[in-house]
Design a protein around this motif. Structure first.
Motif, PDB file in Angstrom:
ATOM      1  N   SER A 186       0.634  -1.275   0.004  1.00 30.48           N
ATOM      2  CA  SER A 186      -0.054  -0.004   0.158  1.00 30.48           C
ATOM      3  C   SER A 186       0.892   1.217  -0.012  1.00 30.48           C
ATOM      4  O   SER A 186       0.509   2.306  -0.618  1.00 30.48           O
ATOM      5  N   SER A 187       1.909   1.248   0.724  1.00 25.64           N
ATOM      6  CA  SER A 187       2.743   2.362   0.596  1.00 25.64           C
ATOM      7  C   SER A 187       3.237   2.720  -0.619  1.00 25.64           C
ATOM      8  O   SER A 187       3.581   3.799  -1.095  1.00 25.64           O
ATOM      9  N   TYR A 188       3.768   1.522  -1.488  1.00 24.38           N
ATOM     10  CA  TYR A 188       4.332   1.788  -2.690  1.00 24.38           C
ATOM     11  C   TYR A 188       3.191   2.360  -3.706  1.00 24.38           C
ATOM     12  O   TYR A 188       3.305   3.381  -4.560  1.00 24.38           O
ATOM     13  N   ILE A 189       1.992   1.887  -3.608  1.00 25.46           N
ATOM     14  CA  ILE A 189       0.874   2.378  -4.444  1.00 25.46           C
ATOM     15  C   ILE A 189       0.535   3.698  -4.075  1.00 25.46           C
ATOM     16  O   ILE A 189       0.146   4.400  -5.066  1.00 25.46           O
ATOM     17  N   SER A 200      -3.334   7.548  10.580  1.00 26.63           N
ATOM     18  CA  SER A 200      -4.251   7.448   9.347  1.00 26.63           C
ATOM     19  C   SER A 200      -4.029   7.031   8.285  1.00 26.63           C
ATOM     20  O   SER A 200      -5.184   6.152   7.645  1.00 26.63           O
ATOM     21  N   GLN A 201      -2.859   6.750   7.793  1.00 26.74           N
ATOM     22  CA  GLN A 201      -2.458   5.946   6.762  1.00 26.74           C
ATOM     23  C   GLN A 201      -2.783   4.491   6.961  1.00 26.74           C
ATOM     24  O   GLN A 201      -3.215   3.804   6.173  1.00 26.74           O
ATOM     25  N   ALA A 352      -0.916  -6.626  14.044  1.00 26.79           N
ATOM     26  CA  ALA A 352      -2.394  -6.498  14.610  1.00 26.79           C
ATOM     27  C   ALA A 352      -3.329  -5.945  13.293  1.00 26.79           C
ATOM     28  O   ALA A 352      -4.322  -6.572  13.454  1.00 26.79           O
ATOM     29  N   MET A 353      -2.820  -5.184  12.727  1.00 28.23           N
ATOM     30  CA  MET A 353      -3.770  -4.644  11.554  1.00 28.23           C
ATOM     31  C   MET A 353      -4.210  -5.832  10.650  1.00 28.23           C
ATOM     32  O   MET A 353      -5.373  -5.902  10.151  1.00 28.23           O
ATOM     33  N   TRP A 354      -3.265  -6.530  10.388  1.00 30.77           N
ATOM     34  CA  TRP A 354      -3.553  -7.647   9.292  1.00 30.77           C
ATOM     35  C   TRP A 354      -4.403  -8.620  10.050  1.00 30.77           C
ATOM     36  O   TRP A 354      -5.428  -9.289   9.201  1.00 30.77           O
ATOM     37  N   ALA A 355      -4.265  -8.860  11.196  1.00 30.90           N
ATOM     38  CA  ALA A 355      -5.233  -9.815  11.983  1.00 30.90           C
ATOM     39  C   ALA A 355      -6.705  -9.263  12.008  1.00 30.90           C
ATOM     40  O   ALA A 355      -7.624  -9.990  11.815  1.00 30.90           O
ATOM     41  N   GLU A 356      -6.719  -7.871  12.008  1.00 33.30           N
ATOM     42  CA  GLU A 356      -8.132  -7.338  12.019  1.00 33.30           C
ATOM     43  C   GLU A 356      -8.656  -7.409  10.784  1.00 33.30           C
ATOM     44  O   GLU A 356      -9.670  -7.539  10.497  1.00 33.30           O
TER      45      GLU A 356
END
Length: 361
Positions: A186-189, A200-201, A352-356
């Motif tokens: 996502s950071s690349y895109i 926020s990102q 944690a974000m990926w688990a969510e």
């Protein structure tokens, strides 16, 4: 007579003491021929690397040393095991995770003067294993991450990481099951600074990957899953290392490996020695043998990964492998994004974000 016996006893005692001093200083072990050296070494590694092909130089040189392997399923898993007190003498992390081991006192500094193959490693690889100017890790395997796609179902080609979130390929995308990788994509895109992702990102990235789930056929954990999906034609585009690309090329599957406009990603696998190990001498011998030619050739020819021994890479003649590593196009490295070290906060937040993402309704 009594005086002669006393002198003889004194000489024998001195000889015993001298021998004990030599042994304590390591002199005794150094004099043992390699073929007669014994001992046991414990290695925490990734699945597949426990095969003798990938430590064949050590096995052939020290046939009487027993090497026991424990398998980690991810960088997060290997780190968690080491942080919890795992007693492996040697462990195998990848770029992005190195700083944690140094900050938390889990890894020994490596005396590279004891590595006979160290001069075969390019300086830019050596530097990746250095923290605060000290060599804590030796580089071993390396490669690219990019978008792998089938040319028969995506004849227009892929020029961006955004292909992994493109509704055009709904039901035919396969993302790697890894939170930090998702954040990086996502950071690349979106042009984010991956070393300084804001809250926020990260929230926007989470929503992006939740939406991507409806497009994603499956998350892969091991390359064979991705290779099988691409071979069957179920997967048209996927996050991939160049090993999967080379495997599919060799099997005649119509695939291409993208050079995204945002740049490929590159990773390097390292070996470190656990802080406080009592097997330092054997661990150094193991690392040195890991850099040797036969082992390196097996990494390249069997796993299709690069090796840090430059002589091994210079010896590649197979056209499929040359294409997989872009050996004839060194400019590809100019636009490659090399994985930076994560902070503990980033690691925890991204995991944690990926688990969510995966648990979201």
């Amino acid at each position: 007579m009594k005086s002669k016996r006393s002198k003889l006893f004194l000489v024998q005692a001195l000889l015993v003491a001298f021998t004990m001093i030599l042994t304590a200083c390591g002199g005794g072990a150094a004099d043992v021929p390699p073929g007669e050296l014994t001992g046991t070494l414990s290695v925490l590694d990734w699945a597949g690397y426990d095969a003798e092909d990938f430590w064949v130089d050590f096995k052939n040189t020290y046939p009487n040393v027993t090497v026991n392997f424990e398998i980690g399923i991810s960088d997060a898993d290997i780190y968690a095991k080491m942080a919890a007190g795992n007693q492996a003498d040697v462990f195998h992390p990848y770029t992005g995770w190195l700083q944690f081991y140094v900050d938390e006192g889990l890894v020994e500094e490596i005396d590279t003067s004891k590595l006979t193959n160290w001069d075969k490693v390019p300086d830019h690889f050596k530097q990746i294993g250095q923290i605060n100017g000290k060599q804590y890790f030796i580089p071993w395997d390396w490669g690219f991450s990019s978008v792998l796609y089938r040319t028969d179902t995506i004849p227009e080609g892929v020029d961006s990481w955004a292909a992994l979130t493109d509704p055009t390929y709904a039901g035919h995308i396969s993302m790697w099951d890894d939170g930090p990788a998702a954040v990086t994509v996502s950071s690349y895109i979106h042009g984010y600074d991956e070393t300084a992702i804001t809250d926020s990102q990260l929230a926007a990235i989470k929503e992006e990957w939740i939406a991507q789930r409806d497009l994603n056929l499956f998350y892969w954990a091991g390359e064979p899953e991705l290779v099988e999906g691409m071979t069957s034609g179920d997967v048209w585009a996927g996050y991939a290392w160049q090993g999967a690309y080379a495997t599919l090329l060799a099997n005649g599957v119509p695939v291409a490996y993208a050079n995204p406009k945002e740049g490929r990603n590159s990773w390097v696998g390292m070996y470190g020695i656990r802080k406080g190990t009592e097997n330092m001498d054997l661990a150094l011998k193991f690392l040195d043998a890991k850099l040797a030619e036969a082992t390196g050739n097996n990494v390249v020819n069997l796993f299709y990964y690069g090796h840090s021994n430059q002589d091994v890479m210079n010896g590649i003649t197979d056209e499929t492998l040359k294409e997989a590593f872009s050996i004839d196009d060194p400019s590809v490295l100019d636009s490659t994004n090399f994985t930076p070290n994560l902070t503990a906060e980033q690691r925890d937040a991204w995991t944690a974000m990926w688990a969510e993402v995966k648990a979201a309704p």
